[in-house]
Design a protein around this motif. Structure first.
Motif, PDB file in Angstrom:
ATOM      1  N   LEU A   1       0.832  -1.203   0.000  1.00  0.00           N
ATOM      2  CA  LEU A   1       0.000   0.000   0.000  1.00  0.00           C
ATOM      3  C   LEU A   1       0.867   1.254   0.000  1.00  0.00           C
ATOM      4  O   LEU A   1       2.007   1.232   0.475  1.00  0.00           O
ATOM      5  CB  LEU A   1      -0.891   0.024   1.247  1.00  0.00           C
ATOM      6  N   SER A   2       0.288   2.354  -0.486  1.00  0.00           N
ATOM      7  CA  SER A   2       1.002   3.638  -0.420  1.00  0.00           C
ATOM      8  C   SER A   2       0.924   4.163   1.019  1.00  0.00           C
ATOM      9  O   SER A   2       0.163   3.633   1.843  1.00  0.00           O
ATOM     10  CB  SER A   2       0.335   4.637  -1.358  1.00  0.00           C
ATOM     11  N   GLY A   3       1.714   5.222   1.312  1.00  0.00           N
ATOM     12  CA  GLY A   3       1.707   5.805   2.660  1.00  0.00           C
ATOM     13  C   GLY A   3       0.310   6.253   3.069  1.00  0.00           C
ATOM     14  O   GLY A   3      -0.137   5.990   4.193  1.00  0.00           O
ATOM     15  N   GLY A   4      -0.393   6.918   2.157  1.00  0.00           N
ATOM     16  CA  GLY A   4      -1.738   7.408   2.465  1.00  0.00           C
ATOM     17  C   GLY A   4      -2.693   6.262   2.750  1.00  0.00           C
ATOM     18  O   GLY A   4      -3.505   6.319   3.675  1.00  0.00           O
ATOM     19  N   GLN A   5      -2.551   5.185   1.952  1.00  0.00           N
ATOM     20  CA  GLN A   5      -3.428   4.022   2.159  1.00  0.00           C
ATOM     21  C   GLN A   5      -3.120   3.342   3.494  1.00  0.00           C
ATOM     22  O   GLN A   5      -4.034   2.926   4.215  1.00  0.00           O
ATOM     23  CB  GLN A   5      -3.244   3.027   1.005  1.00  0.00           C
ATOM     24  N   GLN A   6      -1.838   3.285   3.832  1.00  0.00           N
ATOM     25  CA  GLN A   6      -1.472   2.683   5.124  1.00  0.00           C
ATOM     26  C   GLN A   6      -2.041   3.501   6.276  1.00  0.00           C
ATOM     27  O   GLN A   6      -2.527   2.956   7.269  1.00  0.00           O
ATOM     28  CB  GLN A   6       0.047   2.595   5.245  1.00  0.00           C
TER      29      GLN A   6
ATOM     30  N   LEU B   1       3.159  12.317   4.820  1.00  0.00           N
ATOM     31  CA  LEU B   1       2.315  12.287   3.614  1.00  0.00           C
ATOM     32  C   LEU B   1       2.433  13.605   2.849  1.00  0.00           C
ATOM     33  O   LEU B   1       2.729  14.650   3.437  1.00  0.00           O
ATOM     34  CB  LEU B   1       0.853  12.059   4.018  1.00  0.00           C
ATOM     35  N   ASP B   2       2.161  13.540   1.538  1.00  0.00           N
ATOM     36  CA  ASP B   2       2.167  14.780   0.765  1.00  0.00           C
ATOM     37  C   ASP B   2       0.927  15.610   1.107  1.00  0.00           C
ATOM     38  O   ASP B   2       0.025  15.140   1.813  1.00  0.00           O
ATOM     39  CB  ASP B   2       2.247  14.470  -0.731  1.00  0.00           C
ATOM     40  N   HIS B   3       0.878  16.814   0.594  1.00  0.00           N
ATOM     41  CA  HIS B   3      -0.169  17.763   0.988  1.00  0.00           C
ATOM     42  C   HIS B   3      -1.567  17.219   0.691  1.00  0.00           C
ATOM     43  O   HIS B   3      -2.462  17.231   1.558  1.00  0.00           O
ATOM     44  CB  HIS B   3       0.046  19.104   0.261  1.00  0.00           C
ATOM     45  N   THR B   4      -1.755  16.708  -0.524  1.00  0.00           N
ATOM     46  CA  THR B   4      -3.090  16.222  -0.924  1.00  0.00           C
ATOM     47  C   THR B   4      -3.526  15.056  -0.051  1.00  0.00           C
ATOM     48  O   THR B   4      -4.650  15.027   0.463  1.00  0.00           O
ATOM     49  CB  THR B   4      -3.064  15.781  -2.408  1.00  0.00           C
ATOM     50  N   THR B   5      -2.601  14.099   0.118  1.00  0.00           N
ATOM     51  CA  THR B   5      -2.947  12.920   0.919  1.00  0.00           C
ATOM     52  C   THR B   5      -3.197  13.323   2.361  1.00  0.00           C
ATOM     53  O   THR B   5      -4.133  12.830   3.014  1.00  0.00           O
ATOM     54  CB  THR B   5      -1.809  11.874   0.846  1.00  0.00           C
TER      55      THR B   5
END
Lengths: 386, 232
Positions: free
Chosen positions: B145-150, B175-179
């Motif tokens: 999973l991506s960081g945001g998904q985790q 996480l990046d701004h959007t996530t």
């Protein structure tokens, strides 16, 4: 949580297999070395195993083990026959005689001379020929291992394959002609020498000249008589020692345990196996627990009590212990099957797997205690540290 | 309405005598139910120590701390663990998902620890994962999973057993701004339901505007509490 504990364990494949390997190696070493030790010890008493008929083995009282031959005068046989409670008594010769092979080399053989009339003490299993064939002129029966190996006929050149000895072949025992009339299967001897059976009178002819040649008197106790009491009477009336088969086995094994380096050498190997197991399994499991400390901390923070974490760790270590010891003992059992009837002295009685399971249980227990100690001291606050 | 968190004159120090580090120097704090409260301040000011005490995973030295009127001091260790299991959810900067368990298994841990039968725990976890937008990743390992998904899985794990308090340590820093914004939206819409209280420790100024109130910490003290980032 048990399923989660198992997934945490199995999911870390590298460490999981390293731990299983550690326990398997330990249990293999412990089982293997213990079995070889027992195998060697049982070979020291193989001749007694192969001679189950007599109730009492009568011998010089100074004899320390079954191969420690202290010959007696032939008249002792008559004295033993005269002891109350003895049903019958027969002579037995046991000694080392050199056989000359066709290429001129010599091979020392373990020659057993049986009572001419009864042939009591003969080989347990005949593969070719009959024990009664020993009544033929110059006849001998050779054990299978000897016939296939050390007494096999040399080829034309040293590189040529040897031809197994077979019925009808000739042997030269201490400059005496001997004819092979049978091949027998016997328990291998401690010295791995070929075993040659013949009659007592012929053995007297084969043996080097000595004043006394009677090695043992094999005696049968009359029905209803007490073995110990008859043995005591034999000792009192003849001055000879009389032992039952199990007593003579005990005497022999005690001698080897006390007077040879075998127990200490194998003890060291078994001890090293145990230490290797503790080191590999302990270190790997400790590292596994250290790796998982953060996750155990999270579980603790999320409400897992110490007893839940303990149960998870105990389950993990005991799964590793059970799988590892099973694999180790499986390999050892395979060795046992493969090495059957070979030079390798491997004998695994039921007690050895139990000892191995106890040893691996001890290793996993030590590992568990060590790991639990870390978990007891685990602060759930670890979860917020970087 | 009863406050969710009441801390009075809370102190905590680390280290041995003669080499003490004072992490908390008399904290007074009240957080209301249904409030999203952020703790901000420079590194080493005591934010993480404070949420650890509030979450009941670290003992304080002096003062008192009550969570939903339960005095953590008065509880035995086992009792406090049980209280945490029922009432507190955790979200971490590094997600802290168990790597060998699937998303559903990770999410079901708090339910299993609370004695929920496995089948029901699995069902509820799957439902929670769908709510946080991971309906297509129910049986995926965290490493896939991506960081945001985790972080969504971590939020699902923190919410699945309906705790009354959720503590988060830097939930958007990795996480990046959007996530990060998506995660905060998720907090606002899912985590604050049913009067739940959220305490978030963060350095991330991009998310300050999601807070109802912001407590500014410095050198082990809450120096001021503001209602909007513009007052900082």
């Amino acid at each position: 949580m048990y399923l989660i504990a198992l997934k945490m364990l199995v999911g870390n494949k590298g460490k999981f297999f390293a731990m299983i390997f550690g326990v398997a190696l330990t249990s293999l070493i412990i089982t293997q070395q213990s079995s070889i030790f027992v195998g060697l010890m049982s070979r020291t008493v193989g001749f007694i195993f192969d001679t189950p008929l007599p109730d009492l083995w009568v011998m010089d009282p100074k004899v320390q083990f079954v191969d420690d031959i202290k010959p007696m005068q032939d008249t002792k046989l008559l004295q033993v026959r005269g002891v109350q409670g003895v049903e019958w008594a027969v002579p037995l010769y046991k000694g080392s005689i050199r056989a000359r092979l066709a290429n001129g080399t010599f091979q020392t053989c373990n020659v057993i001379g049986l009572d001419d009339s009864t042939l009591v003490g003969g080989p347990p299993t005949m593969l070719e020929g009959r024990v009664a064939d020993l009544r033929l002129a110059d006849s001998v029966i050779v054990d299978e291992a000897g016939a296939l190996g050390k007494l096999a006929k040399p080829g034309a050149t040293p590189q040529s394959p040897r031809t197994p000895l077979k019925v009808g072949d000739l042997l030269e025992l201490n400059d005496n002609r001997a004819v092979v009339v049978g091949i027998a299967r016997t328990t291998r001897t401690f010295q791995s020498q070929p075993v040659v059976y013949t009659t007592y009178s012929r053995a007297m002819r084969f043996a080097p000249r000595e004043r006394k040649l009677l090695s043992f008197i094999l005696a049968k106790v009359k029905p209803g008589e007490n073995f110990t009491e008859v043995a005591r009477r034999i000792n009192a009336q003849t001055g000879l020692a009389a032992y039952t088969g199990p007593q003579l086995k005990g005497l022999t094994i005690r001698y080897f345990m006390k007077n040879t380096g075998i127990p200490i050498n194998f003890g060291i190997a078994v001890g090293l196996g145990f230490l290797v197991g503790v080191a590999i399994v302990g270190q790997t499991f400790y590292s596994f627990i250290t790796d998982n400390m953060r996750y155990l901390g999270i579980l603790k923070a999320m409400g897992a009590k110490n007893n839940v974490l303990f149960t998870m760790i105990v389950l993990q270590t005991f799964l590793v212990g059970a799988l590892g010891s099973g694999i180790g003992m499986g390999i050892a059992s395979l060795t046992s099957i493969i090495s059957k009837n070979s030079e390798l002295a491997f004998y695994m009685p039921w007690q050895i797997p139990i000892i191995t399971v106890l040893a691996t249980t001890l290793i996993t227990l030590l590992t568990t205690i060590f790991s639990l100690w870390k978990v007891i001291r685990l602060e759930p606050g670890i979860v917020f540290r970087g | 309405m009863e406050p969710a968190i009441v801390c009075a004159n809370l102190t905590k120090s680390y280290g041995a005598k003669g080499n003490l580090t004072q992490a908390l120097r008399g904290i007074d704090l009240e957080v209301k139910p249904g409030e999203l409260f952020m703790l901000v301040g420079p590194s080493g000011c005591g934010k993480t120590t404070l949420i650890s005490v509030i979450a009941g995973i670290l003992n304080h030295d002096e003062g008192s701390c009550a969570i939903f009127s339960h005095d953590l001091d008065a509880m035995e260790d086992g009792e406090r663990t049980e209280f945490r299991g029922r009432n507190v959810g955790f979200v971490f900067q590094a997600y802290n998902l168990i790597p060998t368990l699937t998303t559903t298994e990770n999410t079901s841990i708090p339910l299993i620890l609370n004695g929920v039968p496995r089948a029901e725990a699995t069902e509820r976890s799957r439902e929670m994962l769908k709510q946080v937008g991971l309906g297509a990743k129910l049986d995926t390992l965290p490493t896939e999973l991506s960081g945001g998904q985790q972080q969504r899985v971590a939020i699902a794990r923190a919410l699945v057993h309906n705790p009354r308090l959720i503590v988060c340590d830097e939930p958007t820093s990795a996480l990046d701004h959007t996530t990060g914004a998506e995660i905060m939206e998720l907090f606002r819409h899912e985590a604050l339901k049913e009067g739940r209280t959220l305490v978030i420790v963060t350095h991330d100024a991009r998310i300050f505007h999601y807070a109802d109130r912001i407590g500014v910490m410095d050198d082990g003290r809450i120096t001021r509490i503001v209602n909007s980032p513009s007052e900082l």
